[in-house]
Enzyme design. Structure first.
Site, PDB file in Angstrom:
ATOM      1  N   LYS A  37      95.516  60.616 110.273  1.00  0.00           N
ATOM      2  CA  LYS A  37      94.946  60.051 111.499  1.00  0.00           C
ATOM      3  C   LYS A  37      94.710  58.547 111.336  1.00  0.00           C
ATOM      4  CE  LYS A  37      90.762  59.390 113.229  1.00  0.00           C
ATOM      5  NZ  LYS A  37      90.926  58.209 114.090  1.00  0.00           N
ATOM      6  N   THR A  56      81.140  53.513 104.571  1.00  0.00           N
ATOM      7  CA  THR A  56      80.332  54.338 103.673  1.00  0.00           C
ATOM      8  C   THR A  56      79.623  55.441 104.456  1.00  0.00           C
ATOM      9  OG1 THR A  56      80.137  52.556 102.081  1.00  0.00           O
ATOM     10  CG2 THR A  56      78.431  54.244 102.005  1.00  0.00           C
ATOM     11  N   GLU A  58      87.558  55.859  99.838  1.00  0.00           N
ATOM     12  CA  GLU A  58      87.622  54.412  99.612  1.00  0.00           C
ATOM     13  C   GLU A  58      86.733  53.773 100.668  1.00  0.00           C
ATOM     14  OE1 GLU A  58      89.236  53.166  97.077  1.00  0.00           O
ATOM     15  OE2 GLU A  58      90.319  54.962  96.486  1.00  0.00           O
ATOM     16  N   GLU A  64      77.287  45.093 104.202  1.00  0.00           N
ATOM     17  CA  GLU A  64      78.668  44.705 104.509  1.00  0.00           C
ATOM     18  C   GLU A  64      78.773  44.248 105.961  1.00  0.00           C
ATOM     19  OE1 GLU A  64      81.696  47.795 104.973  1.00  0.00           O
ATOM     20  OE2 GLU A  64      82.988  46.619 103.656  1.00  0.00           O
TER      21      GLU A  64
HETATM   22  P1  NAP Z   1      85.075  54.048 109.991  1.00  0.00           P
HETATM   23  O1  NAP Z   1      84.333  53.885 111.219  1.00  0.00           O
HETATM   24  O2  NAP Z   1      84.469  54.825 108.870  1.00  0.00           O
HETATM   25  O3  NAP Z   1      86.476  54.693 110.389  1.00  0.00           O
HETATM   26  C1  NAP Z   1      87.476  55.030 109.468  1.00  0.00           C
HETATM   27  C2  NAP Z   1      88.315  56.176 110.005  1.00  0.00           C
HETATM   28  O4  NAP Z   1      87.499  57.353 110.108  1.00  0.00           O
HETATM   29  C3  NAP Z   1      88.828  55.930 111.419  1.00  0.00           C
HETATM   30  O5  NAP Z   1      90.095  56.516 111.549  1.00  0.00           O
HETATM   31  C4  NAP Z   1      87.796  56.636 112.258  1.00  0.00           C
HETATM   32  O6  NAP Z   1      88.242  56.955 113.544  1.00  0.00           O
HETATM   33  C5  NAP Z   1      87.515  57.866 111.426  1.00  0.00           C
HETATM   34  N1  NAP Z   1      86.235  58.511 111.682  1.00  0.00           N
HETATM   35  C6  NAP Z   1      85.136  58.034 112.338  1.00  0.00           C
HETATM   36  N2  NAP Z   1      84.147  58.950 112.329  1.00  0.00           N
HETATM   37  C7  NAP Z   1      84.617  60.034 111.666  1.00  0.00           C
HETATM   38  C8  NAP Z   1      84.071  61.308 111.313  1.00  0.00           C
HETATM   39  N3  NAP Z   1      82.833  61.655 111.630  1.00  0.00           N
HETATM   40  N4  NAP Z   1      84.847  62.172 110.620  1.00  0.00           N
HETATM   41  C9  NAP Z   1      86.101  61.844 110.250  1.00  0.00           C
HETATM   42  N5  NAP Z   1      86.674  60.667 110.568  1.00  0.00           N
HETATM   43  C10 NAP Z   1      85.947  59.764 111.249  1.00  0.00           C
HETATM   44  O7  NAP Z   1      85.465  52.662 109.340  1.00  0.00           O
HETATM   45  P2  NAP Z   1      86.108  51.411 110.092  1.00  0.00           P
HETATM   46  O8  NAP Z   1      85.035  50.713 110.798  1.00  0.00           O
HETATM   47  O9  NAP Z   1      87.313  51.839 110.834  1.00  0.00           O
HETATM   48  O10 NAP Z   1      86.637  50.566 108.854  1.00  0.00           O
HETATM   49  C11 NAP Z   1      85.881  49.630 108.205  1.00  0.00           C
HETATM   50  C12 NAP Z   1      85.332  50.178 106.896  1.00  0.00           C
HETATM   51  O11 NAP Z   1      86.398  50.611 106.038  1.00  0.00           O
HETATM   52  C13 NAP Z   1      84.596  49.145 106.105  1.00  0.00           C
HETATM   53  O12 NAP Z   1      83.377  49.672 105.639  1.00  0.00           O
HETATM   54  C14 NAP Z   1      85.527  48.846 104.925  1.00  0.00           C
HETATM   55  O13 NAP Z   1      84.882  48.354 103.797  1.00  0.00           O
HETATM   56  C15 NAP Z   1      86.188  50.139 104.714  1.00  0.00           C
HETATM   57  N6  NAP Z   1      87.451  50.000 103.997  1.00  0.00           N
HETATM   58  C16 NAP Z   1      87.507  50.365 102.686  1.00  0.00           C
HETATM   59  C17 NAP Z   1      88.690  50.220 101.966  1.00  0.00           C
HETATM   60  C18 NAP Z   1      88.751  50.625 100.521  1.00  0.00           C
HETATM   61  O14 NAP Z   1      89.869  50.733 100.008  1.00  0.00           O
HETATM   62  N7  NAP Z   1      87.646  50.839  99.852  1.00  0.00           N
HETATM   63  C19 NAP Z   1      89.821  49.701 102.590  1.00  0.00           C
HETATM   64  C20 NAP Z   1      89.738  49.324 103.934  1.00  0.00           C
HETATM   65  C21 NAP Z   1      88.539  49.484 104.631  1.00  0.00           C
HETATM   66  P3  NAP Z   1      88.158  55.885 114.737  1.00  0.00           P
HETATM   67  O15 NAP Z   1      88.304  54.525 114.170  1.00  0.00           O
HETATM   68  O16 NAP Z   1      89.287  56.236 115.571  1.00  0.00           O
HETATM   69  O17 NAP Z   1      86.822  56.082 115.351  1.00  0.00           O
END
Ligand code: NAP
Ligand code: MG
Length: 482
Positions: free
Chosen positions: A187, A241, A261, A392
């Protein structure tokens, strides 16, 4: 402060006439593009001008179940039975097709997500292809990756990725899963689904057996349906997180494996004996690269006291020369913020930083009227306990502090709930060894920043995650060793 020289460039936007985009994208299930069960579609927009690019299908539980069924069938009947050498050939084919269409993918990535074309062209797309090439090579050599052991695939894996490196994260997930013989339900993020759907086209073109890769678009709920599906053996997640913690709880006791991650708040450390001009470029790259939408961004800067005035003055000058604007322009350094929601989050942290007593400096660039934009921003006069130092922000905002001794800076760097990455700038190898040994972070770059290679594992400690991606460590997350 010395006077800043500014350059004006003529506009040099990358053309969009060579890309092929549909008005509407369906789900990719069982090798075909199919309409969603609910009949619902959501819009994906270009964050640099707020124009809709396409409508995208929203997958619900029924669609996810269909995708998992197809992946299970493909795993049992085709993929796990296929000789590893043949599996490798498919992955090589995906890598080559991606390379052939690199220009189209770069432009679409930039339109859908807002990142500068220079990055999608020079970083995202080539690295994504490199991940497929690297893992294609492993497919028939797993006995060398795990000598004396048998690497058994897990079955169907569910993969959920964020919006900051949409295609690259899809490659990080798909390539090792396929190389080790698993099948996938992936996804992409709601705001950046397009390159994943283009990748689905390549997967179809590469003639991958139906069901080996399924791509379902949607928001958090779609992700939840994947996490909670009983026939999924492993969840590979990259994102925040908070969602990572939710996933850990949801899969507890289910027997599902997981790799997470998550977020970061990297310390970038500049010692007095560093090559200062190089370090200033490194600071710029570490935090302003991709608008700071980088989990490993160097968002905390620690400068040794004796050089802090010089570094901050040079940093401000350099910030003034950064070009913020049209992401499709080859001259642009900083593109659009990915979404309105993310922009609001960044703005609230900037307000908070000022309220907490920080001194703010922003480059005097003009921002476009339409779309989501944020000027590169630094804070000085902040302390360890400030929220902008601890949390963050995921935007182009840097918190700067000074330090006197090696031990002090190591303690400050480790004073964080995160442990994903870091940077150290010094002329002395001994300091590099000391800092990289004593700071608890998955990757620490020395005299450089943001360098990636598929052979090098990437992953975090503490609240930055569980497990690694890339290299042999990454492969091990997709196998049961017999
Ligand atoms: P996010 O809100 O956690 O979303 C990540 C993915 O999870 C999206 O596809 C999101 O869908 C989905 N999602 C949301 N709620 C969910 C749930 N309850 N159950 C399952 N999936 C769910 O994160 P983001 O705001 O997109 O990304 C930013 C974060 O990613 C930052 O904290 C960043 O540090 C982290 N990141 C970490 C790495 C690493 O390698 N450590 C790399 C890149 C980014 P939708 O977006 O469609 O709502
Ligand atoms: Mg978009």
């Amino acid at each position: 402060m010395s006077k800043t020289i500014k350059w004006e460039y003529s506009p040099a936007p990358e053309g969009t006439d060579h890309i092929k985009l549909k008005k509407q994208y369906e789900l990719f299930i069982d090798g075909k593009f199919v309409a969603p069960n609910s009949g619902n579609y959501f819009k994906t927009i270009n964050p640099s001008n707020e124009k809709m690019i396409a409508k995208v299908a929203e997958a619900d539980k029924t669609d996810v179940d269909k995708a998992v069924k197809s992946a299970k069938n493909a795993y049992e009947k085709v993929w796990s039975k296929m000789p590893a050498k043949e599996r490798g050939k498919y992955i090589f084919r995906i890598a080559r097709l991606l390379q052939e269409r690199a220009r189209e993918f770069s432009v679409i990535e930039t339109m859908d997500g807002g990142k500068p074309i220079r990055e999608s062209r020079d970083v995202d797309v080539p690295l994504a292809a490199a991940h497929f090439f690297y893992h294609a090579g492993w497919a028939d050599k797993l006995e060398y990756a795990f000598p004396g052991r048998k690497a058994n695939p897990l079955g169907v894996v569910g993969q959920i990725i964020p919006w900051n490196f949409p295609l690259l994260m899809a490659a990080w997930k798909l390539a090792p899963a396929l190389a080790t013989g698993n099948t996938v339900v992936l996804k992409p993020a709601e705001t950046t689904p397009l390159t994943a759907m283009k990748l689905a086209e390549i997967i179809q073109e590469a003639d991958l057996p139906p069901g080996v890769v399924n791509i379902v678009t949607g928001a958090g709920k779609t992700g939840q349906a994947i996490v909670n599906h009983a026939n999924i053996k492993k969840i590979a997640f990259t994102g925040s997180t908070d969602v990572g913690k939710y996933i850990m709880k949801a899969v507890a006791g289910s027997g599902k494996k997981y790799t997470l991650e998550l977020g970061g708040k990297a310390a970038n450390i500049i010692f007095e004996d560093a090559a200062i001009d190089q370090a200033v470029e490194g600071i710029i790259d570490a935090i302003f690269f991709n608008q700071g939408h980088v989990c490993c961004a160097g968002s905390r800067l620690y400068v040794q006291e004796g050089i802090s005035d010089e570094v901050i003055s040079k940093l401000r000058n350099r910030m003034e020369t950064l070009i913020v604007g049209d992401p499709l322009d080859k001259n642009t350094d900083i593109g659009a913020i990915n979404s309105k929601m993310q922009l609001k989050k960044i703005e609230s942290y900037v307000k908070m930083g000022t309220k907490e007593g920080g001194s703010i400096f922003q480059s005097s660039c003009s921002l476009p009227n339409k779309g989501f934009w944020h000027a590169p921003t630094i804070f000085t006069d902040v302390s360890q306990s400030n929220r902008i130092v601890q949390e963050e922000i995921f935007g182009p905002v840097l918190a700067i502090q000074t330090f006197r001794t090696v031990d002090e800076v190591i303690a400050k760097a480790n004073n964080s709930p995160y442990g994903l990455s870091g940077g150290v700038w010094t002329d002395k190898g001994s300091k590099i060894f000391k800092v990289t040994k004593d700071i608890r972070a998955g990757v620490i770059w020395a005299n450089t920043f943001n360098k990636f290679d598929p052979a090098s594992p990437f992953g975090g400690y503490k609240e930055s995650g569980v497990g690694s991606e890339g290299g042999i460590e990454g492969l091990s997350g997709y196998v049961d060793l017999g």
